[in-house]
Design a protein around this motif. Sequence first.
Motif, PDB file in Angstrom:
ATOM      1  N   ALA A  29       0.945  -1.163  -0.005  1.00 22.03           N
ATOM      2  CA  ALA A  29      -0.133   0.019   0.144  1.00 22.03           C
ATOM      3  C   ALA A  29       0.930   1.171   0.056  1.00 22.03           C
ATOM      4  CB  ALA A  29      -0.896   0.111   1.169  1.00 22.03           C
ATOM      5  N   GLU A  30       0.821   1.985  -1.037  1.00 21.30           N
ATOM      6  CA  GLU A  30       2.065   3.071  -1.416  1.00 21.30           C
ATOM      7  C   GLU A  30       1.191   4.263  -1.823  1.00 21.30           C
ATOM      8  OE1 GLU A  30       5.363   1.803  -3.296  1.00 21.30           O
ATOM      9  OE2 GLU A  30       4.259   0.053  -3.985  1.00 21.30           O
ATOM     10  N   SER A  31       1.747   5.454  -0.602  1.00 17.83           N
ATOM     11  CA  SER A  31       1.510   6.736  -1.316  1.00 17.83           C
ATOM     12  C   SER A  31       2.728   7.365  -1.718  1.00 17.83           C
ATOM     13  CB  SER A  31       0.856   7.331   0.096  1.00 17.83           C
ATOM     14  OG  SER A  31       0.371   8.692  -0.292  1.00 17.83           O
ATOM     15  N   CYS A  32       3.563   7.845  -0.921  1.00 16.65           N
ATOM     16  CA  CYS A  32       4.632   8.727  -1.360  1.00 16.65           C
ATOM     17  C   CYS A  32       5.740   8.069  -2.327  1.00 16.65           C
ATOM     18  CB  CYS A  32       5.490   9.273  -0.170  1.00 16.65           C
ATOM     19  SG  CYS A  32       6.203   8.218   0.888  1.00 16.65           S
ATOM     20  N   THR A  33       5.430   6.704  -2.272  1.00 11.99           N
ATOM     21  CA  THR A  33       6.421   5.946  -3.304  1.00 11.99           C
ATOM     22  C   THR A  33       5.779   5.579  -4.534  1.00 11.99           C
ATOM     23  OG1 THR A  33       5.782   3.788  -2.077  1.00 11.99           O
ATOM     24  CG2 THR A  33       8.040   4.793  -1.556  1.00 11.99           C
ATOM     25  N   GLY A  34       4.528   5.839  -4.389  1.00 10.69           N
ATOM     26  CA  GLY A  34       3.558   5.754  -6.120  1.00 10.69           C
ATOM     27  C   GLY A  34       3.750   4.374  -6.595  1.00 10.69           C
ATOM     28  N   GLY A  35       4.074   3.231  -6.170  1.00 16.24           N
ATOM     29  CA  GLY A  35       4.204   1.944  -6.533  1.00 16.24           C
ATOM     30  C   GLY A  35       5.480   1.365  -6.630  1.00 16.24           C
ATOM     31  N   LEU A  36       6.625   2.227  -6.073  1.00 21.32           N
ATOM     32  CA  LEU A  36       7.960   1.971  -6.452  1.00 21.32           C
ATOM     33  C   LEU A  36       8.362   0.448  -5.649  1.00 21.32           C
ATOM     34  CD1 LEU A  36       9.934   5.325  -6.170  1.00 21.32           C
ATOM     35  CD2 LEU A  36       9.366   3.923  -8.302  1.00 21.32           C
ATOM     36  N   ILE A  37       7.852   0.415  -4.387  1.00 18.90           N
ATOM     37  CA  ILE A  37       8.051  -0.975  -3.841  1.00 18.90           C
ATOM     38  C   ILE A  37       7.455  -2.022  -4.537  1.00 18.90           C
ATOM     39  CG2 ILE A  37       7.679  -2.367  -1.761  1.00 18.90           C
ATOM     40  CD1 ILE A  37       6.999   0.607  -0.285  1.00 18.90           C
ATOM     41  N   ALA A  38       6.413  -2.338  -5.202  1.00 18.27           N
ATOM     42  CA  ALA A  38       5.850  -3.143  -5.833  1.00 18.27           C
ATOM     43  C   ALA A  38       6.735  -3.459  -7.279  1.00 18.27           C
ATOM     44  CB  ALA A  38       4.583  -2.985  -6.219  1.00 18.27           C
ATOM     45  N   GLY A  39       7.078  -2.133  -7.818  1.00 21.60           N
ATOM     46  CA  GLY A  39       7.811  -2.168  -8.841  1.00 21.60           C
ATOM     47  C   GLY A  39       9.321  -2.637  -8.815  1.00 21.60           C
ATOM     48  N   ALA A  40       9.750  -2.451  -7.476  1.00 23.35           N
ATOM     49  CA  ALA A  40      11.071  -3.324  -7.258  1.00 23.35           C
ATOM     50  C   ALA A  40      10.831  -4.840  -7.354  1.00 23.35           C
ATOM     51  CB  ALA A  40      11.787  -2.652  -5.862  1.00 23.35           C
ATOM     52  N   LEU A  41       9.757  -5.178  -6.329  1.00 23.87           N
ATOM     53  CA  LEU A  41       9.642  -6.610  -6.399  1.00 23.87           C
ATOM     54  C   LEU A  41       9.228  -7.145  -7.604  1.00 23.87           C
ATOM     55  CD1 LEU A  41       7.595  -6.488  -3.014  1.00 23.87           C
ATOM     56  CD2 LEU A  41       9.827  -7.429  -3.322  1.00 23.87           C
ATOM     57  N   THR A  42       8.639  -6.709  -8.676  1.00 20.47           N
ATOM     58  CA  THR A  42       8.306  -7.212  -9.778  1.00 20.47           C
ATOM     59  C   THR A  42       9.262  -6.954 -10.631  1.00 20.47           C
ATOM     60  OG1 THR A  42       7.239  -5.141 -10.394  1.00 20.47           O
ATOM     61  CG2 THR A  42       5.856  -6.960  -9.456  1.00 20.47           C
TER      62      THR A  42
END
Length: 166
Positions: A29-42
Amino acid sequence: MSLFPSDIMSQAEAIVRAFTSAGLMISTAESCTGGLIAGALTEIPGSSAVVDRGFVTYTNTAKMEMLGVQETTLARYGAVSEETARQMVHGALFRSRADIAVAVTGVAGPGGGSAEKPVGLVHLAAKSRTSGLAHQRMLYGDIGRDQVRLATVRTALEMIRQLAQL
C-alpha cells in the motif's frame, strides 16, 4: 539493466526467493512511493508467485476507498501519520491474498512539508497475518524527492525481511 539501484534489487531478489520457497505472498500500500516498492519486487523474474497486488493510494479518497482508512483518522492525524500507515497496511493485508503487507505514507518533497511534518518524514508499517504490526517513523531529511522515495523503498523492503524473519 534495472530501474533500481543494485542494493534495492538485492533486497527484492532475496525477498522473492525466500517468499517463493516459503509459499508466501505480499501486498503493498503505497502513497509517497507511488508503486515503487511493488515495482522493485516485480523487477525480479518469478515475482508473480510472490506479489499478490499493490495499492497506490495517493489521495485520501483512494486510501479510504481502496484500503478502508477511516475518514476520522485522516481528519484527526492526517495522511502522513502512524495511524494512517497502520490502517493502510491492515487494509492491504485483508483486502488481498497476501501473508505480509507493507504500507508507506510520507512527504517526499520538494514542497508539502511543515514544521510538524517536514519533507523527508515517512511512516511505514508492515503486518503479517500471523504476527504483530511493525511501524517505523523515518526522518530522511530534505534529500530530494527521488532519494526520499528510494530510501523509503529500502526501509520497506528491510521491514518485510524482518517481519518474515529472512
